[in-house]
Design a protein around this motif. Structure first.
Motif, PDB file in Angstrom:
ATOM      1  N   TYR A  24     -41.418   3.198 -32.952  1.00 27.25           N
ATOM      2  CA  TYR A  24     -40.018   3.182 -33.386  1.00 27.25           C
ATOM      3  C   TYR A  24     -39.117   3.899 -32.378  1.00 27.25           C
ATOM      4  CZ  TYR A  24     -41.332   1.228 -37.929  1.00 27.25           C
ATOM      5  OH  TYR A  24     -41.793   0.415 -38.930  1.00 27.25           O
ATOM      6  N   ILE A  27     -38.399   1.361 -29.716  1.00 27.09           N
ATOM      7  CA  ILE A  27     -37.505   0.334 -30.264  1.00 27.09           C
ATOM      8  C   ILE A  27     -36.086   0.878 -30.417  1.00 27.09           C
ATOM      9  CG2 ILE A  27     -37.031  -1.059 -32.332  1.00 27.09           C
ATOM     10  CD1 ILE A  27     -40.213  -1.134 -32.655  1.00 27.09           C
ATOM     11  N   PHE A  33     -35.628  -4.248 -27.229  1.00 22.24           N
ATOM     12  CA  PHE A  33     -36.408  -4.396 -28.460  1.00 22.24           C
ATOM     13  C   PHE A  33     -35.518  -3.972 -29.620  1.00 22.24           C
ATOM     14  CE2 PHE A  33     -39.697  -3.583 -25.262  1.00 22.24           C
ATOM     15  CZ  PHE A  33     -40.600  -4.592 -25.552  1.00 22.24           C
ATOM     16  N   TYR A  34     -35.719  -4.597 -30.782  1.00 25.13           N
ATOM     17  CA  TYR A  34     -34.995  -4.146 -31.970  1.00 25.13           C
ATOM     18  C   TYR A  34     -35.831  -4.415 -33.213  1.00 25.13           C
ATOM     19  CZ  TYR A  34     -33.690  -9.068 -32.749  1.00 25.13           C
ATOM     20  OH  TYR A  34     -33.722 -10.415 -32.967  1.00 25.13           O
ATOM     21  N   SER A  35     -35.534  -3.668 -34.256  1.00 27.05           N
ATOM     22  CA  SER A  35     -36.234  -3.843 -35.523  1.00 27.05           C
ATOM     23  C   SER A  35     -35.290  -4.494 -36.527  1.00 27.05           C
ATOM     24  CB  SER A  35     -36.709  -2.501 -36.080  1.00 27.05           C
ATOM     25  OG  SER A  35     -37.279  -2.700 -37.362  1.00 27.05           O
ATOM     26  N   ARG A  42     -38.773   1.087 -43.303  1.00 24.69           N
ATOM     27  CA  ARG A  42     -39.793   0.798 -42.291  1.00 24.69           C
ATOM     28  C   ARG A  42     -41.167   1.273 -42.723  1.00 24.69           C
ATOM     29  NH1 ARG A  42     -36.794   2.565 -36.678  1.00 24.69           N
ATOM     30  NH2 ARG A  42     -35.485   0.716 -36.471  1.00 24.69           N
ATOM     31  N   PHE A  49     -40.948  -5.879 -35.002  1.00 27.19           N
ATOM     32  CA  PHE A  49     -39.877  -5.809 -34.011  1.00 27.19           C
ATOM     33  C   PHE A  49     -39.642  -7.163 -33.368  1.00 27.19           C
ATOM     34  CE2 PHE A  49     -43.837  -4.573 -32.009  1.00 27.19           C
ATOM     35  CZ  PHE A  49     -43.817  -5.107 -30.728  1.00 27.19           C
TER      36      PHE A  49
END
Length: 109
Positions: A24, A27, A33-35, A42, A49
């Protein structure tokens, strides 16, 4: 209420939070990158991701396979990527994935 026999020991929860936190952090500090998951919801076991495009996700999956990291493809109905970091997975393996993510972003970001 939860039966005492089904709860994980406190050290296991801490270790799960440490391992998922490694991913995380990559990210959350990335514009690459993204969530798609709200931080409040989470998982510490399945880190979901995405990358900016499906083409980049496919290229990232190829890199993970070359590094011997398997099973990162997300659910077929949702897409994206998913790192399942269950209790038996060593912290070193999660660190290796985090480093690979940083390197992939450096090359492709």
């Amino acid at each position: 209420s939860t039966c005492a026999s089904t709860r994980s020991p406190p050290w296991m929860a801490k270790r799960a939070a440490l391992k998922s936190g490694l991913l995380y952090n990559v990210i959350d500090s990335s514009s690459f990158f993204y969530s798609p998951v709200d931080p409040a919801y989470r998982s510490t076991m399945n880190v979901v991701f995405r990358l900016p495009s499906e083409e980049l996700e496919a290229a990232f999956l190829e890199e993970t396979k070359k590094a011997g990291m398997l099973g990162l493809k997300g659910h077929r109905s949702v897409g994206g990527l998913r790192a399942s970091i269950y209790n038996a997975l060593p912290v070193e393996d999660v660190e290796a994935l985090a480093n690979l993510m940083k390197e992939f972003e450096r090359k492709n970001g």
